[in-house]
Every structure is written in C-alpha cells, then in structure tokens.
Design a protein around this motif. Sequence first.
Motif, PDB file in Angstrom:
ATOM      1  N   TYR A   1      -5.051  -5.994   8.177  1.00  0.00           N
ATOM      2  CA  TYR A   1      -3.937  -5.945   7.218  1.00  0.00           C
ATOM      3  C   TYR A   1      -2.602  -6.070   7.947  1.00  0.00           C
ATOM      4  CZ  TYR A   1      -7.430  -3.972   3.960  1.00  0.00           C
ATOM      5  OH  TYR A   1      -8.541  -3.754   3.177  1.00  0.00           O
TER       6      TYR A   1
ATOM      7  N   ALA B   1      -8.717  -3.399  -0.832  1.00  0.00           N
ATOM      8  CA  ALA B   1      -7.408  -3.492  -0.173  1.00  0.00           C
ATOM      9  C   ALA B   1      -6.312  -3.068  -1.163  1.00  0.00           C
ATOM     10  CB  ALA B   1      -7.150  -4.914   0.307  1.00  0.00           C
TER      11      ALA B   1
ATOM     12  N   THR C   1      -0.987  -5.492   0.300  1.00  0.00           N
ATOM     13  CA  THR C   1      -1.630  -5.865   1.567  1.00  0.00           C
ATOM     14  C   THR C   1      -1.550  -7.374   1.735  1.00  0.00           C
ATOM     15  OG1 THR C   1      -3.196  -4.029   1.455  1.00  0.00           O
ATOM     16  CG2 THR C   1      -3.856  -5.910   2.803  1.00  0.00           C
TER      17      THR C   1
END
Length: 181
Positions: free
Chosen positions: A95, A115, A119
């Motif tokens: 990330y 996520a 991100t």
Amino acid sequence: MPDVARVLIPGLVGAVNPANLTAAQQCQEAATATAADRAAVEEDAAQVASDKAAAAASAGAAAGSATAAETAAGLIIAAPITVAGTSRTIGPDDYSRTLRFTSGTAVSVTLPANAPAGTWVHVVQAGAGALTFVAASGATVEGDALGRVTTAGQRSTATAWVDSNAGGSAAVWFLAGFLGS
C-alpha cells in the motif's frame, strides 16, 4: 498623567506602571525577557529539528532510498518494490508504494477485498509481460474510462486506488494510467 502607560520596546508590548519602573529598568526588563524568550525558542526549534532529522534518518535507512537532501528535509521516499514473478496479490506492505514488475511474460495482479478506502498502489511494467488487474473474492475492479484492466506495454504505468470499501471486505478499486486492453 495616567497611572498606566503603554510602552513599545522591540520584543515587548505591554502595560506598565511608570511609577514603579524607570525607563532604564523598563529597557533592562525588556532586553532580559526578549533574550530569554529568544533563547528558549531557538532551543525548542533546535530540538524539533534534531528529532525530525533523527526520525527521517532512521526511516530513510529503513526505506533504503532517501537521499541526504530528502532526509534533511524530512521527506522519506520508499524504494520501489521489484516483483519478478508472474502473479502478485497486493497486501498491506504494498500500500502507498510503487511496484516494479520485471517479468517477460504476463502478470496477474490481484487486488484484495480488505484494503481500506484511499489505499493506492502504483505499478510499473518494466518487463515485457503485461500486467492484468483482477479482483480477489469480494472486491471489484473498475477499469479506466474505457474499461481496460491491462497495462498497454513495456514501460507502462498505472495506479490502482480504493474508492470505497463497505464493511471492510468489499473494496472497489479504480484504475488509471497507461492501460491498453
């Protein structure tokens, strides 16, 4: 004459009772206070700069790519992650990073469902193998404006970004960049 007069001395603006302080005393008080205040501010600024430089140097050493100028300025730029394989599932270590893919054959880049929104991952197709973005179970991949989800060719770059994630397990990834098919 009023009991309280305003005095303006560099570094000091205030109300004083002239009956209690002579002009010389007022100047001495102002100079002492100003010098002490200036020294305290300079000491605090030096400590903050020292702490910032130490943190930057530590983080720069960990990232392995910060230049002396970046470290001194408090900027940390992480080195790209080189990926040689033909598949990669994006994870937390990826990330907000750049991934540089060097494969000579096609690469599958799986975008996870967990996520958090906001991100992003930036990718570079350094090798001949095109990168195709696919959604993990529960995730959605929205291609570019033309619906494309594969890089256009060697030296292409793209960014995958999580627009939303309802419940933390349904990430909606948007793609932007030099995509070809």
